[in-house]
Design a protein around this motif. Structure first.
Motif, PDB file in Angstrom:
ATOM      1  N   ASP A 219       0.842  -1.207   0.000  1.00  0.00           N
ATOM      2  CA  ASP A 219       0.000   0.000   0.000  1.00  0.00           C
ATOM      3  C   ASP A 219       0.875   1.255   0.000  1.00  0.00           C
ATOM      4  O   ASP A 219       0.577   2.234  -0.704  1.00  0.00           O
ATOM      5  CB  ASP A 219      -0.922  -0.003   1.221  1.00  0.00           C
ATOM      6  CG  ASP A 219      -2.006  -1.078   1.140  1.00  0.00           C
ATOM      7  OD1 ASP A 219      -2.328  -1.513   0.014  1.00  0.00           O
ATOM      8  OD2 ASP A 219      -2.511  -1.473   2.205  1.00  0.00           O
ATOM      9  N   TYR A 255      -2.625  -4.460 -15.869  1.00  0.00           N
ATOM     10  CA  TYR A 255      -3.314  -3.165 -15.749  1.00  0.00           C
ATOM     11  C   TYR A 255      -2.927  -2.251 -16.902  1.00  0.00           C
ATOM     12  O   TYR A 255      -3.796  -1.620 -17.530  1.00  0.00           O
ATOM     13  CB  TYR A 255      -2.963  -2.518 -14.404  1.00  0.00           C
ATOM     14  CG  TYR A 255      -3.426  -1.090 -14.251  1.00  0.00           C
ATOM     15  CD1 TYR A 255      -4.775  -0.775 -14.154  1.00  0.00           C
ATOM     16  CD2 TYR A 255      -2.489  -0.044 -14.204  1.00  0.00           C
ATOM     17  CE1 TYR A 255      -5.194   0.540 -14.007  1.00  0.00           C
ATOM     18  CE2 TYR A 255      -2.901   1.266 -14.051  1.00  0.00           C
ATOM     19  CZ  TYR A 255      -4.251   1.555 -13.959  1.00  0.00           C
ATOM     20  OH  TYR A 255      -4.663   2.858 -13.830  1.00  0.00           O
ATOM     21  N   ASN A 263      -6.981  -2.637  -8.723  1.00  0.00           N
ATOM     22  CA  ASN A 263      -7.134  -3.273  -7.413  1.00  0.00           C
ATOM     23  C   ASN A 263      -6.786  -4.750  -7.480  1.00  0.00           C
ATOM     24  O   ASN A 263      -6.154  -5.293  -6.556  1.00  0.00           O
ATOM     25  CB  ASN A 263      -8.569  -3.078  -6.912  1.00  0.00           C
ATOM     26  CG  ASN A 263      -8.732  -3.509  -5.466  1.00  0.00           C
ATOM     27  OD1 ASN A 263      -8.060  -3.008  -4.575  1.00  0.00           O
ATOM     28  ND2 ASN A 263      -9.623  -4.471  -5.227  1.00  0.00           N
ATOM     29  N   ASP A 264      -7.185  -5.416  -8.559  1.00  0.00           N
ATOM     30  CA  ASP A 264      -6.864  -6.838  -8.705  1.00  0.00           C
ATOM     31  C   ASP A 264      -5.353  -7.037  -8.848  1.00  0.00           C
ATOM     32  O   ASP A 264      -4.785  -7.994  -8.300  1.00  0.00           O
ATOM     33  CB  ASP A 264      -7.580  -7.431  -9.916  1.00  0.00           C
ATOM     34  CG  ASP A 264      -9.083  -7.572  -9.684  1.00  0.00           C
ATOM     35  OD1 ASP A 264      -9.543  -7.283  -8.566  1.00  0.00           O
ATOM     36  OD2 ASP A 264      -9.790  -7.965 -10.630  1.00  0.00           O
ATOM     37  N   THR A 266      -3.064  -5.089  -7.614  1.00  0.00           N
ATOM     38  CA  THR A 266      -2.484  -4.830  -6.294  1.00  0.00           C
ATOM     39  C   THR A 266      -2.598  -6.061  -5.406  1.00  0.00           C
ATOM     40  O   THR A 266      -1.651  -6.438  -4.707  1.00  0.00           O
ATOM     41  CB  THR A 266      -3.179  -3.631  -5.640  1.00  0.00           C
ATOM     42  OG1 THR A 266      -3.046  -2.484  -6.495  1.00  0.00           O
ATOM     43  CG2 THR A 266      -2.585  -3.320  -4.284  1.00  0.00           C
ATOM     44  N   ASN A 267      -3.767  -6.705  -5.435  1.00  0.00           N
ATOM     45  CA  ASN A 267      -3.946  -7.919  -4.643  1.00  0.00           C
ATOM     46  C   ASN A 267      -3.031  -9.035  -5.130  1.00  0.00           C
ATOM     47  O   ASN A 267      -2.512  -9.826  -4.326  1.00  0.00           O
ATOM     48  CB  ASN A 267      -5.408  -8.370  -4.683  1.00  0.00           C
ATOM     49  CG  ASN A 267      -6.326  -7.435  -3.899  1.00  0.00           C
ATOM     50  OD1 ASN A 267      -5.882  -6.798  -2.944  1.00  0.00           O
ATOM     51  ND2 ASN A 267      -7.578  -7.334  -4.308  1.00  0.00           N
TER      52      ASN A 267
END
Length: 314
Positions: A219, A255, A263-264, A266-267
């Motif tokens: 993050d 991305y 977000n996906d 990042t996960n």
């Protein structure tokens, strides 16, 4: 047998990502008159700072950091290059009365240095390497890994299937010389270690806490601009071969290609980093004769300083 008292001294700090290795190395360097030798295979590259968690000037607190931030991202670099560069630094620092503190999460670098692994000059064949890279691009890295499993199962077992640079290097070695990488590594082990060394490994007793630290680091990387770095690597992925395979960058490629929401991605990065941390733990537990400190139980600085003080007095 070598007299341990006459060997150059070094302290190594290893363990999984996000456990505070940099902060501890700086604290020990300040207390014991040391300098840091970077043992992270990605922090060697200039311009790749956020995705590699390279310590900032503020975090280094004026302590010299060697073998960091000195190569362009397109340059290849191997464990043989690292040990060849780190060995004279350790000698120089010892001669100057400084304590070398070898710090990083690339376990192969640290254990090869501590054990005195002797790497023969690498016979590379650019044509073979280029062909293997093309095959990986066309067939996927899994196909090359499966080939390595057939040729050299012992070495393949040590590698993650996605570690394409090392898979290609092992296949290239076999094609060019007929030697298996596992055989070459066994032959390279020194009869005696070249250093009197102390290895301190950091981790969390609670695995969930380690994963929370990793999530917070990811993050923070996003807040600090890792996407710009990842886009640079994506745009130059044909020449930034090593960086394009690195955790912290490749997870964002879908991305940029418009194939997956941020977000996906990042996960995916968080999960990939957790998986990498597990591999780091396994490596250090099997390879390094280390003293483990658990950063979620108490701050490691005091106990680490005691260990170093005892090590220097013996």
């Amino acid at each position: 047998m070598a007299d341990l008292c006459n060997l150059p001294r070094m302290v190594a700090i290893g363990g999984p990502t996000a456990t505070g290795k940099t902060a501890l190395s700086v604290a020990l360097a300040k207390e014991f008159g040391g300098e840091v030798i970077n043992a992270d295979s990605m922090q060697i590259y200039r311009g790749l700072d956020i995705g590699t968690a390279k310590p900032t000037a503020e975090e280094r607190q004026g302590i010299p950091h060697h073998l960091m931030d000195f190569l362009p991202p397109e340059a290849p670099y191997s464990v043989a290059d690292f040990t060849a560069a780190a060995a004279p630094l350790i000698e120089q620092l010892n001669s100057a009365g400084k304590l070398p503190i070898v710090t990083g999460g690339t376990g192969l670098y640290i254990t090869s240095l501590m054990k005195g692994t002797a790497f023969a000059p690498e016979k590379t064949d650019p044509a073979i390497r280029a062909r293997l890279q093309t095959e990986a691009d066309e067939q996927g890295s899994a196909a090359l890994y499966a080939r390595l499993q057939q040729i050299d199962p012992a070495y393949a077992e040590k590698l993650h299937p996605n570690n394409l640079p090392r898979v290609i290097r092992a296949l290239e070695l076999f094609e060019a010389t007929g030697r298996r990488m596992s055989e070459q590594q066994r032959a390279a082990l020194a009869a005696e270690p070249p250093y009197r060394s102390l290895c301190i490994c950091l981790t969390c007793r609670d695995r969930a806490e380690l994963y929370r630290r990793i999530d917070r680091r990811v993050d923070s990387m996003l807040q600090n601009g890792v996407l710009e770095e990842a886009k640079l690597v994506y745009d130059n992925r044909e020449i930034y071969r090593t960086a394009a395979q690195a955790i912290g960058y490749k997870e964002f490629f879908p991305y940029f290609a418009g194939e997956m929401p941020l977000n996906d991605c990042t996960n995916r990065l968080k999960q990939a980093t957790r998986n990498y941390a597990k591999r780091q733990l396994t490596w250090f537990r099997h390879q390094a004769d280390g003293v483990w400190l658990y950063v979620d139980e108490e701050p490691p600085a005091r106990r680490a300083a005691e260990l170093v003080r005892q090590f220097l007095q013996n």
